[in-house]
Write a protein that holds these residues in place. Structure first.
Motif, mmCIF file in Angstrom:
data_model
loop_
_atom_site.group_PDB
_atom_site.id
_atom_site.type_symbol
_atom_site.label_atom_id
_atom_site.label_comp_id
_atom_site.label_asym_id
_atom_site.label_seq_id
_atom_site.Cartn_x
_atom_site.Cartn_y
_atom_site.Cartn_z
ATOM 1 N N LEU A 286 -47.592 -29.269 -34.281
ATOM 2 C CA LEU A 286 -47.904 -29.895 -34.511
ATOM 3 C C LEU A 286 -47.417 -31.183 -34.353
ATOM 4 C CD1 LEU A 286 -47.620 -29.032 -38.217
ATOM 5 C CD2 LEU A 286 -49.977 -28.789 -37.127
ATOM 6 N N ARG A 287 -48.107 -32.605 -33.478
ATOM 7 C CA ARG A 287 -47.178 -33.502 -32.908
ATOM 8 C C ARG A 287 -47.528 -34.326 -32.971
ATOM 9 N NH1 ARG A 287 -49.155 -32.976 -26.916
ATOM 10 N NH2 ARG A 287 -47.584 -31.201 -27.064
ATOM 11 N N GLN A 288 -46.763 -35.542 -33.747
ATOM 12 C CA GLN A 288 -47.023 -36.636 -34.559
ATOM 13 C C GLN A 288 -47.918 -37.760 -33.317
ATOM 14 O OE1 GLN A 288 -42.457 -37.595 -34.227
ATOM 15 N NE2 GLN A 288 -42.801 -38.414 -36.488
ATOM 16 N N LYS A 289 -48.800 -38.917 -34.709
ATOM 17 C CA LYS A 289 -48.745 -40.007 -33.816
ATOM 18 C C LYS A 289 -48.948 -40.482 -34.569
ATOM 19 C CE LYS A 289 -53.921 -37.989 -37.245
ATOM 20 N NZ LYS A 289 -54.967 -37.316 -36.214
ATOM 21 N N THR A 290 -48.494 -40.652 -35.648
ATOM 22 C CA THR A 290 -48.479 -41.801 -36.110
ATOM 23 C C THR A 290 -46.659 -42.786 -36.615
ATOM 24 O OG1 THR A 290 -47.740 -41.240 -38.805
ATOM 25 C CG2 THR A 290 -50.416 -41.982 -37.846
ATOM 26 N N GLY A 291 -45.746 -41.628 -36.518
ATOM 27 C CA GLY A 291 -44.391 -41.729 -36.958
ATOM 28 C C GLY A 291 -44.287 -41.884 -38.282
ATOM 29 N N LEU A 292 -44.972 -41.936 -38.694
ATOM 30 C CA LEU A 292 -44.551 -41.666 -40.817
ATOM 31 C C LEU A 292 -44.422 -40.297 -40.961
ATOM 32 C CD1 LEU A 292 -47.385 -44.209 -41.413
ATOM 33 C CD2 LEU A 292 -45.764 -45.236 -40.807
ATOM 34 N N LEU A 293 -43.869 -39.660 -40.437
ATOM 35 C CA LEU A 293 -43.856 -38.692 -41.075
ATOM 36 C C LEU A 293 -42.572 -36.921 -40.156
ATOM 37 C CD1 LEU A 293 -44.751 -37.156 -43.645
ATOM 38 C CD2 LEU A 293 -46.268 -35.388 -43.029
ATOM 39 N N ASP A 294 -41.867 -37.428 -40.748
ATOM 40 C CA ASP A 294 -40.482 -36.667 -39.848
ATOM 41 C C ASP A 294 -40.972 -34.992 -39.397
ATOM 42 O OD1 ASP A 294 -37.369 -37.473 -38.853
ATOM 43 O OD2 ASP A 294 -37.582 -35.428 -40.411
ATOM 44 N N PRO A 295 -40.724 -34.725 -38.172
ATOM 45 C CA PRO A 295 -41.089 -33.396 -38.189
ATOM 46 C C PRO A 295 -40.097 -32.656 -38.798
ATOM 47 C CG PRO A 295 -40.514 -34.424 -36.015
ATOM 48 C CD PRO A 295 -40.924 -35.914 -37.174
ATOM 49 N N LEU A 296 -38.950 -32.854 -38.689
ATOM 50 C CA LEU A 296 -37.822 -32.367 -39.367
ATOM 51 C C LEU A 296 -37.957 -32.016 -41.369
ATOM 52 C CD1 LEU A 296 -34.903 -30.495 -39.201
ATOM 53 C CD2 LEU A 296 -33.811 -32.427 -39.515
ATOM 54 N N PHE A 297 -38.037 -33.492 -41.541
ATOM 55 C CA PHE A 297 -39.249 -33.246 -43.276
ATOM 56 C C PHE A 297 -40.375 -32.604 -42.965
ATOM 57 C CE2 PHE A 297 -42.209 -34.695 -45.941
ATOM 58 C CZ PHE A 297 -41.396 -35.057 -46.926
ATOM 59 N N LEU A 298 -41.335 -32.722 -42.544
ATOM 60 C CA LEU A 298 -42.262 -31.649 -42.610
ATOM 61 C C LEU A 298 -42.141 -29.788 -42.452
ATOM 62 C CD1 LEU A 298 -45.344 -31.679 -42.584
ATOM 63 C CD2 LEU A 298 -45.752 -31.427 -39.645
ATOM 64 N N CYS A 299 -41.763 -29.644 -41.181
ATOM 65 C CA CYS A 299 -40.803 -28.238 -41.303
ATOM 66 C C CYS A 299 -40.062 -27.500 -43.069
ATOM 67 C CB CYS A 299 -39.931 -28.122 -40.375
ATOM 68 S SG CYS A 299 -40.207 -27.749 -38.460
ATOM 69 N N ILE A 300 -39.672 -28.598 -43.400
ATOM 70 C CA ILE A 300 -38.467 -27.877 -44.691
ATOM 71 C C ILE A 300 -39.543 -28.326 -46.001
ATOM 72 C CG2 ILE A 300 -36.539 -28.818 -46.682
ATOM 73 C CD1 ILE A 300 -35.980 -28.092 -43.281
ATOM 74 N N LEU A 301 -40.796 -29.332 -45.610
ATOM 75 C CA LEU A 301 -41.970 -29.367 -46.332
ATOM 76 C C LEU A 301 -42.762 -27.617 -46.398
ATOM 77 C CD1 LEU A 301 -43.300 -30.624 -48.803
ATOM 78 C CD2 LEU A 301 -44.684 -31.806 -46.700
ATOM 79 N N PHE A 302 -42.678 -28.042 -45.526
ATOM 80 C CA PHE A 302 -43.889 -26.140 -45.015
ATOM 81 C C PHE A 302 -42.641 -25.219 -45.166
ATOM 82 C CE2 PHE A 302 -46.800 -28.826 -43.258
ATOM 83 C CZ PHE A 302 -48.220 -28.033 -43.413
ATOM 84 N N ARG A 303 -41.281 -25.352 -46.000
ATOM 85 C CA ARG A 303 -40.923 -23.308 -45.525
ATOM 86 C C ARG A 303 -40.815 -23.704 -47.418
ATOM 87 N NH1 ARG A 303 -36.283 -25.031 -41.530
ATOM 88 N NH2 ARG A 303 -37.600 -24.078 -39.842
ATOM 89 N N THR A 304 -40.961 -24.701 -48.234
ATOM 90 C CA THR A 304 -40.941 -24.608 -49.809
ATOM 91 C C THR A 304 -42.016 -23.901 -50.703
ATOM 92 O OG1 THR A 304 -41.960 -26.359 -50.344
ATOM 93 C CG2 THR A 304 -40.442 -27.214 -50.055
#
Length: 390
Positions: free
Chosen positions: A298-316
């Protein structure tokens, strides 16, 4: 400890097999007697069960009843796990109960000895579909039999070492819970409607690995080399694990097209164990890494979603349940990219995401220190086990 006599376990212990009452007799499973299987042995002591049976079930089956304090060895399906019964219980055919002559052999010492032989037991397991070890394998293993008082001191030393390891593991669990609690406090439900929701491919490119004719063959992997080639064990629910690595050469790396990591990429497993996720930030010590065929980037293309935030989101837990709706396959679950594109994720303000990422980074730094202490404690424990039993 080699100066002490080595004796066969069968010469100083008795053994009991287990069994399972018939599942067709529903009344057998309406009692109060705990019945455990190998899957119930999760810690050094068994204190809970998933099934409870009646005395009639015990009388009419091959299961056996043992008292609290009995040593239990998983001898079929999950061979090598060891625990002490923390309550009176019955047990299935997955387990062998071991009854030492207590005037000659301390139970806790016996437990640690059996744990030290886990690899030995796995080596001798046999079976096409369900693997197990025979009674002869258990009885013939030799244990150093030094004085009972010395055995108790060995067990106490190992207990103390294990307590330190357990304390570090608890610290890690508490820090992980702190991250989850911070996420819910700042963002609420991960699948809720408090924030704008977008399809994941609106904010991240989903990049597959190269599965073509140049995909590495088994003989092209090595224990060292130019580029780390990630395997399933390297990506866990809690990030990267680099205990066992395989590499490919620079030549093979150059032959492959897609699937090479760049900093701030996220690795997500999409086959077998779906949903393990790791963040390739600047702290990762490898400059060349590639994914295997069971992962995507998963590679950022907009800069509108922090990768660390996305990782934690997917672990919930709720997010895991949500994306599991998009899995296909029964024998081996998988999440195809076409299905992954249908997944929607929340998109809070980037300022809030960045604030969350700063907090998580601080907690992750604490986790790194605890993991280092845990590794040192585990190495000490392993060293003691080797000293006493090898």
């Amino acid at each position: 400890m080699s100066k002490w006599p080595m004796v066969r376990l069968g010469d100083v212990c008795g053994f009991l097999n287990g069994g399972t009452p018939s599942k067709t007799e529903e009344r057998y499973y309406s009692g109060t007697i705990p019945l455990i299987t190998g899957a119930d042995i999760l810690a050094n002591e068994v204190t809970s069960a998933r099934s409870f049976i009646t005395q009639e079930a015990v009388n009419n089956s091959a299961t056996n009843f043992v008292e609290k304090g009995t040593v239990l060895l998983v001898s079929r399906t999950g061979v090598g796990k060891v625990a002490i019964a923390g309550m009176d219980l019955c047990f299935s055919q997955d387990i062998t109960a071991i009854l030492p002559e207590e005037s000659r052999l301390d139970k806790k010492y016996l437990c640690y000895f059996l744990k030290s032989k886990a690899s030995y037991f796995k080596y001798w397991q046999r079976g096409a579909t369900i693997q197990g070890i025979t009674r002869d394998v258990i009885e013939s293993v030799k244990i150093p039999l030094f004085p009972l008082s010395s055995q108790k001191r060995v067990a106490e030393t190992l207990d103390n070492s294990q307590e330190i390891i357990d304390a570090h593991k608890k610290q890690l669990e508490e820090l992980n819970n702190l991250i989850k609690a911070t996420f819910y406090r700042m963002f609420g439900e991960p699948t809720g409607h408090k924030w704008e929701r977008v399809f994941i491919d609106e904010v991240y490119d989903i990049i597959d690995g190269d599965r073509g004719v140049n995909y590495p063959k088994q003989e092209e992997f090595s224990h060292e080399g130019h580029c780390v080639f990630l395997n399933a064990g390297n990506v866990t629910i809690d990030g990267f694990n680099f205990d066992k690595l395989q590499y490919i050469s620079m030549e093979k790396d150059n032959q492959l097209r897609t699937g090479k990591l760049v900093r701030n990429d996220i690795v997500f497993t999409t086959r077998g164990t779906v949903g393990n996720i790791a963040y390739y930030d600047s702290s990762i010590p490898f400059g060349n890494m590639r994914i295997n065929s069971g992962m995507v980037l998963l590679r950022q293309k907009t800069g509108l979603l922090d990768p660390l935030f996305l990782c934690i989101l997917f672990r919930t837990p709720k997010m895991i349940r949500y994306y599991n709706n998009f899995l296909s396959g029964t024998a081996q679950p998988q999440l195809p990219i076409t299905n992954m594109r249908k997944i929607k994720i929340i998109k809070p303000p980037i300022v809030l995401q960045n604030k969350f990422a700063e907090i998580v980074t601080q907690i992750e730094n604490q986790k790194s220190l605890v993991k280092q202490s845990l590794a040192e404690s585990q190495n000490l424990f392993n060293s003691l086990m080797s000293r006493y039993f090898d």
